[in-house]
Design an enzyme around this catalytic site. Structure first.
Site, short mmCIF file in Angstrom:
data_model
loop_
_atom_site.label_atom_id
_atom_site.label_comp_id
_atom_site.label_asym_id
_atom_site.label_seq_id
_atom_site.Cartn_x
_atom_site.Cartn_y
_atom_site.Cartn_z
N ASN A 87 0.87 -1.19 0.00
CA ASN A 87 0.00 0.00 0.00
C ASN A 87 0.90 1.24 0.00
OD1 ASN A 87 -1.79 2.05 0.55
ND2 ASN A 87 -2.27 1.35 2.63
N TRP A 88 0.98 1.89 -1.15
CA TRP A 88 1.87 3.06 -1.25
C TRP A 88 1.29 4.30 -0.60
CZ3 TRP A 88 4.62 3.44 -6.71
CH2 TRP A 88 5.51 2.36 -6.83
N LYS A 89 0.01 4.28 -0.26
CA LYS A 89 -0.65 5.47 0.30
C LYS A 89 -0.41 6.66 -0.64
CE LYS A 89 -0.13 3.34 4.77
NZ LYS A 89 -0.03 3.47 6.21
N HIS A 137 -9.43 1.09 4.93
CA HIS A 137 -8.18 1.31 5.66
C HIS A 137 -8.44 2.29 6.81
CE1 HIS A 137 -4.14 2.58 6.61
NE2 HIS A 137 -3.71 1.49 5.99
N GLU A 154 -6.89 4.72 7.84
CA GLU A 154 -6.66 6.12 7.50
C GLU A 154 -7.87 6.71 6.76
OE1 GLU A 154 -2.87 5.61 5.57
OE2 GLU A 154 -1.99 5.08 7.51
N GLU A 180 -5.24 -4.94 10.76
CA GLU A 180 -4.22 -3.90 10.96
C GLU A 180 -4.52 -3.15 12.25
OE1 GLU A 180 -2.21 -2.66 7.05
OE2 GLU A 180 -4.02 -1.45 7.25
N GLY A 209 2.58 2.39 10.74
CA GLY A 209 3.54 3.48 10.63
C GLY A 209 4.28 3.81 11.91
N SER A 231 3.48 -2.00 10.29
CA SER A 231 4.94 -2.04 10.53
C SER A 231 5.57 -3.38 10.14
CB SER A 231 5.26 -1.69 11.99
OG SER A 231 4.88 -0.34 12.25
N GLY A 290 2.90 -1.12 4.26
CA GLY A 290 2.88 0.28 3.88
C GLY A 290 4.28 0.76 3.53
N GLY A 291 4.94 1.41 4.48
CA GLY A 291 6.23 2.05 4.22
C GLY A 291 7.25 1.16 3.52
#
Ligand code: PGA
Length: 251
Positions: free
Chosen positions: A11-13, A97, A99, A167, A173, A212, A233-234
């Site tokens: 997930n590149w956001k 998600h 977010e 999640e 993150g 994470s 994610g990251g």
């Protein structure tokens, strides 16, 4: 026994401009060498989806989106429909998600409707659920997860091809991850909840862990029972890290 392929979803956001397509190409090039039971998807921002699909053409790498609207088309400024994503070549869409729940006020009902829209269009929804730190500290994790599982999956889910991503909001993150015992508890609970709801079809549903996930902890997380992949994610922004996570799947 049902064998579920692992799914490692990135997930590149809201990260990545056109230069980041080099990362898609790098993942696409390396994907062929992964075991057959490890599947990959990358979810770039909307503007890069079409180019990412072209970059991944012929490779064992699916491209997905991070959200979709409920309706197939209409006066919804700034939105994109599941049908439009299919037209671009997407195969998956993340819905619900945390977010989007926090930043766009998405309720469980909205998330379920988005998952239905995805299926209507022929996309596989990756439905996200997870507790906050306050909820965990109050001992309410399984209550919250059970409620979200019921309310964020569409009623006609029985026949569906869908993915659930657990999640914990506090792990996203943050560099913090739940203990292996905590992940195992939630994933076993999710499998049981799905069995109660849809019977034997529950064995086919992939349950991803997200929050994470890094190359250093991926092997331990992916080895936990009922963990069928990761939502990353990251660490999905760099091909080398994403591939290292995929290679950590215990095949
Ligand atoms: P993270 O994000 O890997 O950067 O924690 C995971 C997610 O939000 O899907």
């Amino acid at each position: 026994m049902t064998v579920r392929n692992f799914l490692i979803a990135g997930n590149w956001k809201m990260h990545g401009q056109r230069a980041a397509l080099a990362q898609v190409r790098a993942v696409a090039d390396a994907a062929a060498a992964l075991p057959d039971r490890v599947e990959l998807s990358l979810h770039p921002p909307f503007g890069l989806i079409y180019a990412a699909v072209e970059a991944a053409a012929g490779a064992r790498l699916a491209i997905g989106a991070q959200d979709c609207h409920i309706q197939p088309k209409g006066a919804h400024t700034g939105d994109i429909s599941a049908e439009m994503l299919v037209d671009l070549g997407a195969r998956y869409v993340i819905v619900g998600h945390s977010e989007r729940r926090a930043g766009h006020g998405e309720t469980d009902a909205v998330v379920a409707a988005k998952a239905s829209a995805a299926r209507r269009a022929g996309l596989v929804p990756i439905i996200c659920i997870g507790e906050t730190l306050d909820e965990r500290d109050a001992g309410r994790t399984l209550d919250i997860i059970g409620g979200q599982l019921r309310a964020s999956t569409p009623d006609d889910v029985a026949a569906a091809d869908f993915v659930i991503a657990y999640e914990p909001v506090w792990a996203i993150g943050s560099g913090r991850t739940p203990t292996e015992g905590q992940v195992a508890e939630v994933h076993a609970f999710l499998r049981e909840g799905l069995r109660a709801r849809i019977g034997s079809g529950a064995e086919r549903v992939r349950l991803l862990y997200g929050g994470s996930v890094k190359p250093a902890n991926a092997a331990a997380l992916l080895a936990i029972g009922n963990v069928d992949g990761a939502l990353v994610g990251g660490a999905s922004l760099e091909a080398a890290d994403f591939l290292a996570i995929a290679r950590a799947a215990p095949i």
